[in-house]
Design an enzyme around this catalytic site. Structure first.
Site, PDB file in Angstrom:
ATOM      1  N   TYR A  70       0.897  -1.185   0.064  1.00  0.00           N
ATOM      2  CA  TYR A  70      -0.099   0.097   0.169  1.00  0.00           C
ATOM      3  C   TYR A  70       0.828   1.397   0.026  1.00  0.00           C
ATOM      4  O   TYR A  70       0.532   2.336  -0.385  1.00  0.00           O
ATOM      5  CB  TYR A  70      -0.802   0.012   1.028  1.00  0.00           C
ATOM      6  CG  TYR A  70      -0.395  -0.276   2.503  1.00  0.00           C
ATOM      7  CD1 TYR A  70       0.268   0.820   3.244  1.00  0.00           C
ATOM      8  CD2 TYR A  70      -0.680  -1.452   3.181  1.00  0.00           C
ATOM      9  CE1 TYR A  70       0.763   0.427   4.508  1.00  0.00           C
ATOM     10  CE2 TYR A  70      -0.134  -1.666   4.159  1.00  0.00           C
ATOM     11  CZ  TYR A  70       0.431  -1.033   4.899  1.00  0.00           C
ATOM     12  OH  TYR A  70       1.089  -1.122   6.467  1.00  0.00           O
TER      13      TYR A  70
ATOM     14  N   ARG B  44     -12.976  -2.005 -42.667  1.00  0.00           N
ATOM     15  CA  ARG B  44     -14.233  -2.746 -42.413  1.00  0.00           C
ATOM     16  C   ARG B  44     -15.549  -1.740 -42.859  1.00  0.00           C
ATOM     17  O   ARG B  44     -15.395  -0.755 -42.490  1.00  0.00           O
ATOM     18  CB  ARG B  44     -14.538  -3.003 -40.941  1.00  0.00           C
ATOM     19  CG  ARG B  44     -16.038  -3.553 -40.559  1.00  0.00           C
ATOM     20  CD  ARG B  44     -16.164  -4.724 -41.199  1.00  0.00           C
ATOM     21  NE  ARG B  44     -17.594  -5.105 -40.984  1.00  0.00           N
ATOM     22  CZ  ARG B  44     -18.076  -5.866 -39.669  1.00  0.00           C
ATOM     23  NH1 ARG B  44     -17.391  -6.030 -39.028  1.00  0.00           N
ATOM     24  NH2 ARG B  44     -19.571  -6.041 -39.513  1.00  0.00           N
TER      25      ARG B  44
ATOM     26  N   ARG C 103     -16.451  -9.181 -45.196  1.00  0.00           N
ATOM     27  CA  ARG C 103     -15.631  -8.235 -44.363  1.00  0.00           C
ATOM     28  C   ARG C 103     -14.295  -8.485 -44.209  1.00  0.00           C
ATOM     29  O   ARG C 103     -13.944  -9.760 -44.112  1.00  0.00           O
ATOM     30  CB  ARG C 103     -16.429  -7.926 -42.921  1.00  0.00           C
ATOM     31  CG  ARG C 103     -16.025  -8.823 -42.023  1.00  0.00           C
ATOM     32  CD  ARG C 103     -17.215  -9.707 -41.720  1.00  0.00           C
ATOM     33  NE  ARG C 103     -18.413  -9.960 -42.146  1.00  0.00           N
ATOM     34  CZ  ARG C 103     -19.623 -10.410 -41.453  1.00  0.00           C
ATOM     35  NH1 ARG C 103     -19.600 -10.448 -40.156  1.00  0.00           N
ATOM     36  NH2 ARG C 103     -20.691 -10.387 -42.240  1.00  0.00           N
TER      37      ARG C 103
ATOM     38  N   ASP D  45     -13.890  -8.903 -38.479  1.00  0.00           N
ATOM     39  CA  ASP D  45     -15.096  -8.755 -37.563  1.00  0.00           C
ATOM     40  C   ASP D  45     -14.965  -9.055 -36.329  1.00  0.00           C
ATOM     41  O   ASP D  45     -14.350 -10.146 -36.126  1.00  0.00           O
ATOM     42  CB  ASP D  45     -16.266  -9.666 -38.224  1.00  0.00           C
ATOM     43  CG  ASP D  45     -17.461  -9.793 -37.525  1.00  0.00           C
ATOM     44  OD1 ASP D  45     -17.781  -8.614 -36.995  1.00  0.00           O
ATOM     45  OD2 ASP D  45     -18.356 -10.509 -37.535  1.00  0.00           O
TER      46      ASP D  45
ATOM     47  N   ASP E 111     -16.507  -9.319 -32.569  1.00  0.00           N
ATOM     48  CA  ASP E 111     -17.637  -9.310 -31.742  1.00  0.00           C
ATOM     49  C   ASP E 111     -17.492  -9.843 -30.275  1.00  0.00           C
ATOM     50  O   ASP E 111     -16.728 -10.676 -29.921  1.00  0.00           O
ATOM     51  CB  ASP E 111     -18.803 -10.584 -32.347  1.00  0.00           C
ATOM     52  CG  ASP E 111     -19.216 -10.100 -33.641  1.00  0.00           C
ATOM     53  OD1 ASP E 111     -19.562  -8.892 -33.706  1.00  0.00           O
ATOM     54  OD2 ASP E 111     -19.601 -10.917 -34.521  1.00  0.00           O
TER      55      ASP E 111
END
Length: 273
Positions: free
Chosen positions: A53, A201, A210, A213, A215
């Protein structure tokens, strides 16, 4: 998840909308909660198994004193993402930046911004059927790997598949990857669209050919349905070219809607075919 707290870290810095704030500076106070597993460190008494920390405080100080931001929202965002990127044992953070000397002509104790950021598991499917398909995909994976907001990437094998939906087009090269990211689903989608656009694209024909792609298939176990994004991917259960590579890297990832694993969805699709 265990917590490490840093309370009211006092730092003099130069953040604010007004010029006098940037010139004269003022005191800010930072509260931080680090979400992490402290069990191994607690049992072994070994600092290397915990998050220092003191080093976290130094990072917060360096971010706040080494920059001048207009908004404390930006200060909080930079602190949160900086901690996530530098300290691998931290799964999530909650950051509050307080500004007790904010320039308002009213009686108040403090104004503050509090945010929470954490790592999330996401599965991304990729494909290409124009030009140098393998090069487009490999370049996309490289850009994902170079993004500091993404880590722990595992990539499937590539498979060649026939086109889906609109069939009068070349065959696809497909695959998938799983990674961890602190980007929100919307920001992740923006990033993936940027990569697609760089690859040339176009979106003139639905399900058409394309260059690239990308996704989002899963994002943790979230169910998202907005005009811009649907997660889990709405048609993934009918897509061999998605289920096959995803099953290679995370066969037991469970679909939050159908309550079936990826391998179960693939087996069901293969039986129906």
């Amino acid at each position: 998840m265990d917590e490490i707290h840093i309370d009211n870290l006092k730092i003099f810095a130069h953040h604010g909308v007004f010029q006098h704030e940037n010139i004269n500076g003022q005191y800010f106070y930072v509260n931080a909660v680090l979400y992490t597993d402290t069990e191994n460190a607690g049992i072994s008494d070994n600092l290397e198994l915990s998050t220092d920390y003191g080093s976290v405080c130094c990072l917060i100080r360096d971010i706040m004193t080494g920059n001048t931001f207009r908004l404390i929202e930006t200060v909080a965002e930079r602190i949160a993402t900086g901690i996530l990127e530098k300290f691998p044992l931290v799964e999530g953070v909650e950051i509050e930046v307080r500004k007790p000397e904010a320039p308002m002509e009213m009686d108040f104790e403090s104004v503050s911004v509090k945010i929470r950021r954490s790592w999330h598991n996401t599965v991304i499917a990729f494909g290409s059927n124009l030009g140098d398909r393998k090069a487009y995909i490999e370049n996309a994976i490289r850009e994902i790997e170079e993004n500091s907001a993404i880590k722990d990437i595992k990539v499937s094998s590539f498979i060649e598949t026939e086109p889906y939906g609109y069939t009068e087009q070349p065959d696809f090269l497909n695959g998938a990857l799983i990674c961890r990211t602190y980007l929100s689903p919307e920001k992740l989608l923006e990033f993936l669209h940027t990569i697609e656009n760089e690859a040339g694209r176009t979106r003139k024909v639905h399900w058409g050919a394309r260059t690239l792609d990308l996704d989002i298939i899963f994002y943790d176990d979230k169910i998202i349905d907005t005009p811009a994004l649907t997660v889990p991917h709405i048609d993934m259960c009918n897509r061999y070219f998605v289920l096959k590579p995803v099953s290679e890297i995370v066969p037991y990832y469970r679909h939050p809607v159908f309550n079936m694993t990826v391998i179960q969805l693939l087996e069901r699709l293969e039986r129906n075919d």
